[in-house]
Design a protein around this motif. Sequence first.
Motif, PDB file in Angstrom:
ATOM      1  N   ASP A 254       0.875  -1.321   0.114  1.00 14.19           N
ATOM      2  CA  ASP A 254      -0.082   0.159  -0.103  1.00 14.19           C
ATOM      3  C   ASP A 254       0.893   1.287   0.137  1.00 14.19           C
ATOM      4  N   ALA A 255       2.359   1.238   0.044  1.00 11.98           N
ATOM      5  CA  ALA A 255       3.180   2.403  -0.011  1.00 11.98           C
ATOM      6  C   ALA A 255       3.964   2.394  -1.228  1.00 11.98           C
ATOM      7  N   ALA A 256       4.326   1.035  -1.729  1.00 10.30           N
ATOM      8  CA  ALA A 256       5.251   1.025  -2.952  1.00 10.30           C
ATOM      9  C   ALA A 256       5.245  -0.414  -3.442  1.00 10.30           C
ATOM     10  N   GLY A 257       5.518  -0.620  -4.733  1.00  7.64           N
ATOM     11  CA  GLY A 257       5.843  -1.703  -5.227  1.00  7.64           C
ATOM     12  C   GLY A 257       7.106  -1.959  -5.735  1.00  7.64           C
ATOM     13  N   TYR A 258       7.432  -3.243  -5.963  1.00  8.51           N
ATOM     14  CA  TYR A 258       8.724  -3.694  -6.706  1.00  8.51           C
ATOM     15  C   TYR A 258       8.537  -4.458  -7.844  1.00  8.51           C
ATOM     16  N   VAL A 259       9.173  -4.328  -9.001  1.00  9.85           N
ATOM     17  CA  VAL A 259       9.057  -5.207  -9.953  1.00  9.85           C
ATOM     18  C   VAL A 259      10.503  -5.454 -10.517  1.00  9.85           C
ATOM     19  N   LYS A 260      10.577  -6.891 -11.032  1.00  5.57           N
ATOM     20  CA  LYS A 260      11.888  -7.180 -11.544  1.00  5.57           C
ATOM     21  C   LYS A 260      11.991  -8.218 -12.605  1.00  5.57           C
ATOM     22  N   SER A 261      12.667  -8.117 -13.539  1.00  5.00           N
ATOM     23  CA  SER A 261      12.812  -9.126 -14.754  1.00  5.00           C
ATOM     24  C   SER A 261      14.030  -9.588 -14.686  1.00  5.00           C
ATOM     25  N   GLY A 262      14.283 -10.738 -15.236  1.00 11.74           N
ATOM     26  CA  GLY A 262      15.253 -11.467 -15.745  1.00 11.74           C
ATOM     27  C   GLY A 262      15.551 -12.700 -14.506  1.00 11.74           C
ATOM     28  N   MET A 263      16.577 -13.431 -14.766  1.00 10.25           N
ATOM     29  CA  MET A 263      16.785 -14.562 -13.930  1.00 10.25           C
ATOM     30  C   MET A 263      17.932 -14.069 -12.942  1.00 10.25           C
ATOM     31  N   GLY A 289      19.883  -5.263 -15.306  1.00  5.77           N
ATOM     32  CA  GLY A 289      18.784  -5.999 -14.789  1.00  5.77           C
ATOM     33  C   GLY A 289      18.078  -5.875 -13.425  1.00  5.77           C
ATOM     34  N   TYR A 290      18.583  -4.544 -12.731  1.00  6.51           N
ATOM     35  CA  TYR A 290      17.914  -4.060 -11.672  1.00  6.51           C
ATOM     36  C   TYR A 290      16.464  -3.887 -11.526  1.00  6.51           C
ATOM     37  N   GLY A 291      15.869  -4.107 -10.779  1.00  2.30           N
ATOM     38  CA  GLY A 291      14.284  -3.889 -10.633  1.00  2.30           C
ATOM     39  C   GLY A 291      14.116  -2.594 -10.392  1.00  2.30           C
ATOM     40  N   SER A 292      12.757  -2.266 -10.483  1.00  3.12           N
ATOM     41  CA  SER A 292      12.618  -0.816  -9.803  1.00  3.12           C
ATOM     42  C   SER A 292      11.625  -0.773  -8.619  1.00  3.12           C
ATOM     43  N   LEU A 293      11.836   0.363  -7.969  1.00  2.00           N
ATOM     44  CA  LEU A 293      11.099   0.301  -6.609  1.00  2.00           C
ATOM     45  C   LEU A 293      10.052   1.659  -6.561  1.00  2.00           C
ATOM     46  N   GLY A 294       9.066   1.769  -6.038  1.00  2.00           N
ATOM     47  CA  GLY A 294       8.210   2.922  -6.075  1.00  2.00           C
ATOM     48  C   GLY A 294       6.996   2.825  -6.459  1.00  2.00           C
ATOM     49  N   THR A 295       6.252   3.759  -7.181  1.00  2.00           N
ATOM     50  CA  THR A 295       4.826   4.150  -7.584  1.00  2.00           C
ATOM     51  C   THR A 295       5.071   4.519  -9.088  1.00  2.00           C
ATOM     52  N   ASP A 296       3.929   4.529  -9.744  1.00  2.00           N
ATOM     53  CA  ASP A 296       3.721   5.104 -11.016  1.00  2.00           C
ATOM     54  C   ASP A 296       4.343   6.463 -11.117  1.00  2.00           C
ATOM     55  N   GLU A 297       4.095   7.381 -10.088  1.00  2.00           N
ATOM     56  CA  GLU A 297       4.205   8.754 -10.076  1.00  2.00           C
ATOM     57  C   GLU A 297       5.733   8.826  -9.811  1.00  2.00           C
ATOM     58  N   GLU A 298       6.431   8.065  -9.211  1.00  4.60           N
ATOM     59  CA  GLU A 298       8.049   8.132  -8.688  1.00  4.60           C
ATOM     60  C   GLU A 298       8.529   6.689  -8.523  1.00  4.60           C
ATOM     61  N   SER A 299       9.269   6.517  -9.374  1.00  4.51           N
ATOM     62  CA  SER A 299      10.078   4.948  -9.020  1.00  4.51           C
ATOM     63  C   SER A 299      11.609   5.215  -9.258  1.00  4.51           C
ATOM     64  N   SER A 300      12.526   4.512  -9.018  1.00  7.86           N
ATOM     65  CA  SER A 300      13.953   4.573  -9.323  1.00  7.86           C
ATOM     66  C   SER A 300      14.380   2.929  -9.464  1.00  7.86           C
ATOM     67  N   PRO A 301      15.559   2.804  -9.949  1.00  4.26           N
ATOM     68  CA  PRO A 301      16.296   1.637 -10.122  1.00  4.26           C
ATOM     69  C   PRO A 301      16.898   0.971  -8.697  1.00  4.26           C
ATOM     70  N   LEU A 302      16.612  -0.019  -8.393  1.00 10.96           N
ATOM     71  CA  LEU A 302      17.091  -0.671  -7.129  1.00 10.96           C
ATOM     72  C   LEU A 302      18.090  -1.767  -7.304  1.00 10.96           C
ATOM     73  N   ALA A 303      19.279  -1.816  -7.124  1.00  5.83           N
ATOM     74  CA  ALA A 303      20.466  -2.626  -7.122  1.00  5.83           C
ATOM     75  C   ALA A 303      19.912  -3.809  -6.240  1.00  5.83           C
TER      76      ALA A 303
END
Length: 356
Positions: A254-263, A289-303
């Motif tokens: 309810d505060a943020a999401g995380y999405v990651k692709s690749g193996m 290959g880093y995923g993204s953390l945040g929301t549609d309004e503001e997200s950034s890559p996360l190592a």
Amino acid sequence: MTSTPRPPFRVGLIGYGLAGSAFHAPLIATTPGLRLDAVVTANPDRRAQLHREHPGARALDTPEQLFAEADSLDLVVIASPNRTHVPLARAALAAGLATVVDKPLAATAAEARALCEQAEQAGTLLSVFQNRRWDGDFLTVRRLVEEGALGRVHRFESRFERYRPKPKAGWRELADPAEVGGTLYDLGSHLVDQAITLFGPVESVYAEIDTRRDGAVVDDDAFLALTHAGGVRSHLWTSAIAPLGGPRLRVLGDAAGYVKSGMDPQEADLRAGRRPGDGTPWGADVPAGYGSLGTDEESSPLATDPGDYPAYYAGIAASLATGAPPPVDPRDAVAALTVLEAARTSDTTRSVVPLG
């Protein structure tokens, strides 16, 4: 006064196919405190491979030869075809040997439960090789959940999808239920284990399980929806017929999401002959290959946190040395197999199956 270092624990490995040669043997051989002593394989080509890769390990023809030497071993690792897991684990435990079994531990939750009870009654270590608990992407998600970085999580999505439109020869493609073939029990064992590890017990299961490839006789495409007791819903996909894969992981809070692709890179590195401790970073993801953390309004890559398959056998070595719990409790395999059995029932009845 200095103490004498303890000799390494002696390990016998049963099976030198993909699981034994690419995963277990290299991880055992590079774990401080363990020594790969003997490997059961009667295949001449695999014996030659063993002698090239681990010249200090002896080759044996049969598991019975290994069990006859139980007094000279400390641990048995079972990396043979799924149908052999239960009888070999029973024999290893009966011989008084600490035992590691590749996933799935058994074909049924009842068989897995019986193995757990046998180990508990004997006071002998039993564990299951759920190596994907140490995938970098999973370690990243686990940390984010524990830190509360996502807020209250309500949905967990996880995929292991491949594109292998033609069935290959081998026991994984055989229809006999005793073989425990098909993608549900293969990759699905990892998916369910990860979901339970993150979010706890499952209250209900819904599943769609299909056999789609021409000539296939085992399931090759499955979707599972799990409702956890804590309210999180896990949506899990496993497929051998996905020409385009979805995100490896997507976690929504309810505060943020995380999405990651690749193996995670560790499987590919092990299969290519890389070994932990070779002087280069192990389990490191590439920035692309880093995923993204945040929301549609503001997200950034996360190592991505580094993957760490070596941690499993380091945990086994510690358990042997100190009596500490193993890195994977075999009762976790009972819980996962209970979910997989409910998934079969759900698919057959086209219904949601409650657990407990």
